[in-house]
Design a protein around this motif. Structure first.
Motif, PDB file in Angstrom:
ATOM      1  N   VAL A  51       0.684  -1.217  -0.065  1.00  0.00           N
ATOM      2  CA  VAL A  51      -0.010   0.171   0.072  1.00  0.00           C
ATOM      3  C   VAL A  51       1.032   1.241   0.047  1.00  0.00           C
ATOM      4  O   VAL A  51       0.749   2.285  -0.812  1.00  0.00           O
ATOM      5  N   THR A  52       2.009   1.168   0.980  1.00  0.00           N
ATOM      6  CA  THR A  52       2.875   2.564   1.034  1.00  0.00           C
ATOM      7  C   THR A  52       3.681   2.597  -0.410  1.00  0.00           C
ATOM      8  O   THR A  52       3.671   3.765  -0.980  1.00  0.00           O
ATOM      9  N   LEU A  53       4.007   1.473  -1.184  1.00  0.00           N
ATOM     10  CA  LEU A  53       4.750   1.630  -2.329  1.00  0.00           C
ATOM     11  C   LEU A  53       3.988   1.953  -3.334  1.00  0.00           C
ATOM     12  O   LEU A  53       4.371   3.016  -3.938  1.00  0.00           O
ATOM     13  N   PHE A  54       2.760   1.562  -3.336  1.00  0.00           N
ATOM     14  CA  PHE A  54       1.720   2.190  -4.655  1.00  0.00           C
ATOM     15  C   PHE A  54       1.502   3.525  -4.410  1.00  0.00           C
ATOM     16  O   PHE A  54       1.598   4.328  -5.301  1.00  0.00           O
ATOM     17  N   LEU A  55       1.163   3.884  -3.043  1.00  0.00           N
ATOM     18  CA  LEU A  55       0.826   5.301  -3.025  1.00  0.00           C
ATOM     19  C   LEU A  55       1.976   6.228  -3.171  1.00  0.00           C
ATOM     20  O   LEU A  55       1.723   7.322  -3.552  1.00  0.00           O
ATOM     21  N   PHE A  56       3.076   5.779  -2.762  1.00  0.00           N
ATOM     22  CA  PHE A  56       4.295   6.513  -2.968  1.00  0.00           C
ATOM     23  C   PHE A  56       4.715   6.522  -4.290  1.00  0.00           C
ATOM     24  O   PHE A  56       4.996   7.715  -5.018  1.00  0.00           O
ATOM     25  N   ASN A  57       4.785   5.493  -5.147  1.00  0.00           N
ATOM     26  CA  ASN A  57       5.269   5.505  -6.528  1.00  0.00           C
ATOM     27  C   ASN A  57       4.236   5.781  -7.516  1.00  0.00           C
ATOM     28  O   ASN A  57       4.786   6.579  -8.480  1.00  0.00           O
ATOM     29  N   ALA A  58       3.193   5.385  -7.144  1.00  0.00           N
ATOM     30  CA  ALA A  58       2.093   5.759  -8.170  1.00  0.00           C
ATOM     31  C   ALA A  58       1.488   7.019  -8.183  1.00  0.00           C
ATOM     32  O   ALA A  58       1.088   7.644  -9.078  1.00  0.00           O
ATOM     33  N   LEU A  59       1.099   7.540  -6.917  1.00  0.00           N
ATOM     34  CA  LEU A  59       0.474   8.474  -6.656  1.00  0.00           C
ATOM     35  C   LEU A  59       1.386   9.599  -5.828  1.00  0.00           C
ATOM     36  O   LEU A  59       0.764  10.652  -5.519  1.00  0.00           O
ATOM     37  N   GLY A  60       2.609   9.431  -5.479  1.00  0.00           N
ATOM     38  CA  GLY A  60       3.424  10.412  -5.146  1.00  0.00           C
ATOM     39  C   GLY A  60       3.038  10.721  -3.842  1.00  0.00           C
ATOM     40  O   GLY A  60       3.142  11.905  -3.046  1.00  0.00           O
ATOM     41  N   GLY A 122      11.359  -1.188  -3.925  1.00  0.00           N
ATOM     42  CA  GLY A 122      11.680  -0.257  -2.814  1.00  0.00           C
ATOM     43  C   GLY A 122      11.367   1.285  -3.332  1.00  0.00           C
ATOM     44  O   GLY A 122      10.501   1.442  -4.370  1.00  0.00           O
ATOM     45  N   TYR A 123      11.218   1.927  -2.438  1.00  0.00           N
ATOM     46  CA  TYR A 123      11.214   3.644  -2.802  1.00  0.00           C
ATOM     47  C   TYR A 123      12.069   4.533  -1.917  1.00  0.00           C
ATOM     48  O   TYR A 123      12.603   4.179  -1.072  1.00  0.00           O
ATOM     49  N   ASN A 124      12.107   5.554  -2.582  1.00  0.00           N
ATOM     50  CA  ASN A 124      13.088   6.418  -2.102  1.00  0.00           C
ATOM     51  C   ASN A 124      12.491   7.606  -1.490  1.00  0.00           C
ATOM     52  O   ASN A 124      12.102   8.590  -2.295  1.00  0.00           O
ATOM     53  N   TRP A 125      12.308   7.589  -0.337  1.00  0.00           N
ATOM     54  CA  TRP A 125      11.805   8.879   0.369  1.00  0.00           C
ATOM     55  C   TRP A 125      12.917   9.654   1.099  1.00  0.00           C
ATOM     56  O   TRP A 125      13.229   9.342   2.145  1.00  0.00           O
ATOM     57  N   ALA A 126      13.280  10.894   0.494  1.00  0.00           N
ATOM     58  CA  ALA A 126      14.545  11.485   1.110  1.00  0.00           C
ATOM     59  C   ALA A 126      13.989  12.726   1.915  1.00  0.00           C
ATOM     60  O   ALA A 126      13.537  13.439   1.264  1.00  0.00           O
ATOM     61  N   VAL A 213      13.308  -0.848   1.164  1.00  0.00           N
ATOM     62  CA  VAL A 213      13.599  -1.949   0.446  1.00  0.00           C
ATOM     63  C   VAL A 213      13.442  -3.384   0.651  1.00  0.00           C
ATOM     64  O   VAL A 213      12.806  -3.732   1.711  1.00  0.00           O
ATOM     65  N   GLY A 214      13.506  -3.898  -0.393  1.00  0.00           N
ATOM     66  CA  GLY A 214      13.083  -5.452  -0.317  1.00  0.00           C
ATOM     67  C   GLY A 214      11.652  -5.639  -0.307  1.00  0.00           C
ATOM     68  O   GLY A 214      11.193  -6.849   0.216  1.00  0.00           O
ATOM     69  N   ILE A 215      10.935  -4.853  -0.677  1.00  0.00           N
ATOM     70  CA  ILE A 215       9.412  -5.336  -0.655  1.00  0.00           C
ATOM     71  C   ILE A 215       8.997  -6.197  -1.657  1.00  0.00           C
ATOM     72  O   ILE A 215       9.175  -5.826  -2.871  1.00  0.00           O
ATOM     73  N   ASN A 216       8.602  -7.273  -1.301  1.00  0.00           N
ATOM     74  CA  ASN A 216       8.012  -8.225  -2.369  1.00  0.00           C
ATOM     75  C   ASN A 216       6.806  -9.255  -1.776  1.00  0.00           C
ATOM     76  O   ASN A 216       6.789  -8.993  -0.396  1.00  0.00           O
ATOM     77  N   PRO A 217       6.238  -9.920  -2.580  1.00  0.00           N
ATOM     78  CA  PRO A 217       5.296 -10.621  -1.993  1.00  0.00           C
ATOM     79  C   PRO A 217       5.451 -11.708  -0.923  1.00  0.00           C
ATOM     80  O   PRO A 217       4.456 -12.004   0.054  1.00  0.00           O
ATOM     81  N   TYR A 218       6.833 -12.195  -0.800  1.00  0.00           N
ATOM     82  CA  TYR A 218       6.941 -12.941   0.132  1.00  0.00           C
ATOM     83  C   TYR A 218       7.852 -12.638   1.471  1.00  0.00           C
ATOM     84  O   TYR A 218       8.316 -13.238   2.162  1.00  0.00           O
TER      85      TYR A 218
END
Lengths: 295, 235
Positions: A51-60, A122-126, A213-218
């Protein structure tokens, strides 16, 4: 030199420990109220991370805003799984709910894999960092730590100062007793499960703020195992015990990492996992009711 | 006030209640006697709703409440004081009593209910800050009854309130039950192993055996019938 490194790592461990603690509260809450062990715990953490990844990468969107979003989605998923699955099994032998929550975990993993694929992301939140002299802490980690503490305090207040909270405590103590007081016990079961899943998904957000980082389904399996160790440390049925159990675990994990790194020829990260299970075994041998429990 | 008609229920596939019917009149103590395993506790639990009814009817104040969930029944004034106490051991006596006033209607009357409860059980006032789990068996039984009173009931169903208590305390429990009828104005449905004391206190008696009502009458009638006494009560 070594002591500086150890203290630095322990500070990191303490920060991570608050998040570990928060990430176990949902598991303890569900066990305390329903006596159901949620084997799919880590999968819900994983969904929170996505959810975090999607909101950050896709919607900023800022990860901090992902906390309430993940919590609400978690509540909804909790109600859904409670009414479709858990409710029917609550009086069945424990193996039934173990299998059911395991299956829910597998289902979540595969659905997420179908949507996002299985590669590591992963995502990069600086947002900058603070230097403490000994160690450097990114602000994102501090926010995650503060978020965990705030959520834990809110849960404590909710439990002790609201009617719904007192109803939940009474069900934990004696569900028949709660029923004759007029508490809607089956409604409380549903709310507890939903709240537990909501907290767990929110903790998934906080964990990615610490480790983006390391966000994956497993990714959830490791967190399920850690949560079990922490829950046992804290006395299994108590969400606050779990929080303090998390602090202890974070300190021990990072402290032992520093020490194992001194041994030539070993991979310290793998050893910390071994160490945490040795710890679990020792606790179960000495204090089967948990280190921090009242009895 | 309460009518039970041909009630059926059980656990899993085992039927326990085989259509017993009974009536509890307002302002009376109705006693349910019978040997262990007769289905008395199951009958109370099915009336209350913690055991699901399979068939038959429960009528309370001229309303069919057979399928009404337990928390709504408590709100309507039906209290169950369960067998085996079911207190909250890690809460104080005061917190246990407060949980009795959990529903909004009872919460409005919490202070007066507390006064009533403390006047019936003065010892609970002294022990109000003590954890319920640390009380003696007799004191715990008082808290269980008191917590039931805190729900502000009109009908109180008591399941073996004197079980496991010393003879002197059994007398106290029965005095309290009589006071609840006469001074508080409650209607009471009572299960007791102690047939003698129960016949003393009751206005009307049902005798239950194997999930059925086998006999009924005033305490005097039951006492006179040697058949009933020998067959079901062992006195």
């Amino acid at each position: 030199m070594f002591s500086e490194q150890l203290i630095g790592n322990l500070i990191q461990g303490l920060v991570l420990g608050t998040i570990y603690g928060m990430a176990t509260m949902g598991l303890s809450l569900i066990f305390g109220v329903l006596k159901v062990v949620n084997v799919g715990h880590g999968a819900f953490i994983m969904v929170g991370a996505f959810v975090t990844l999607f909101l950050f990468n896709a919607l900023g969107l800022n990860p901090i805003l992902a906390i309430p979003v993940a919590f609400i989605i978690g509540m909804a998923l909790g109600y859904l799984f409670y009414y479709t699955t858990i409710k029917r099994l609550i009086k069945a032998p424990e193996l039934a709910t173990l299998l059911a929550t395991f299956a829910i975990g597998v289902l979540l993993e595969e659905v997420i894999k179908l949507i996002f694929g299985s590669e590591f992301r992963g995502y990069n939140w600086a947002v900058g960092k603070v230097s403490l002299g000994i160690t450097v802490l990114p602000l994102s980690k501090l926010y995650a730590c503060a978020g965990s503490i705030i959520i834990a305090v809110l849960l404590y207040l909710w439990f002790n100062k609201t009617r719904a909270g007192s109803a939940m405590r009474s069900v934990v103590e004696d569900s028949e007793g709660a029923r004759v007081c007029g508490v809607n016990v089956s409604g409380t079961y549903a709310l507890s499960f939903a709240l537990g899943i909501g907290l767990t998904m929110a903790s998934g957000v906080l964990l990615t703020m610490f480790i983006p980082v390391g966000i994956n389904p497993y990714m959830g399996g490791g967190y399920t195992l850690k949560a079990f160790v922490i829950a046992v440390l804290g006395g299994l049925a108590s969400p606050y015990g779990a929080f303090f159990g998390g602090l202890v675990f974070g300190l021990l994990e990072n402290g032992s990492y520093t020490i194992f790194a001194l041994i030539p020829g070993v991979e310290p990260f793998a050893l910390t996992r071994f160490f945490s299970f040795v710890m679990l075994l020792i606790i179960l041998l000495i204090r089967p009711t948990g280190l921090l429990s009242r009895k | 006030m309460l009518q039970v008609k041909d009630l059926e229920s059980g656990y899993g596939s085992m039927q326990v209640l085989w259509k017993p019917s009974l009536e509890v009149k307002r302002g009376t103590i109705t006693s349910l006697l019978g040997p262990n395993g007769a289905g008395k506790s199951t009958l109370l639990a099915t009336i209350f709703g913690s055991v699901e009814p399979w068939g038959g009817k429960v009528i309370y104040e001229d309303r069919d409440v057979t399928q009404i969930p337990t928390h709504k029944k408590v709100d309507m004034g039906i209290a169950l004081v369960p067998e085996g106490k079911h207190l909250f051991p890690n809460m104080s006596v005061y917190e246990n009593l407060s949980m009795g006033a959990y529903l909004k209607k009872a919460l409005v009357h919490k202070e007066e209910s507390l006064e009533l409860v403390y006047s019936l059980f003065p010892r609970l006032r002294e022990r109000r800050n003590q954890m319920a789990g640390s009380l003696s068996g007799g004191e715990q039984q008082m808290v269980t009854i008191a917590r039931g009173l805190m729900t502000k009931p009109k009908l109180m169903m008591l399941d073996e309130p004197s079980q496991g208590l010393a003879p002197k305390l059994v007398g106290e429990v029965f005095e309290t039950i009589l006071k609840m009828k006469e001074e508080v104005g409650l209607t009471i449905l009572l299960i007791e192993q102690n047939a003698d004391a129960s016949l003393e206190a009751a206005d009307y008696v049902y005798v239950m055996h194997e999930g059925l009502i086998k006999a009924q009458g005033t305490p005097a009638e039951i006492k006179q019938s040697a058949d009933i006494r020998e067959a079901y009560l062992g006195i």
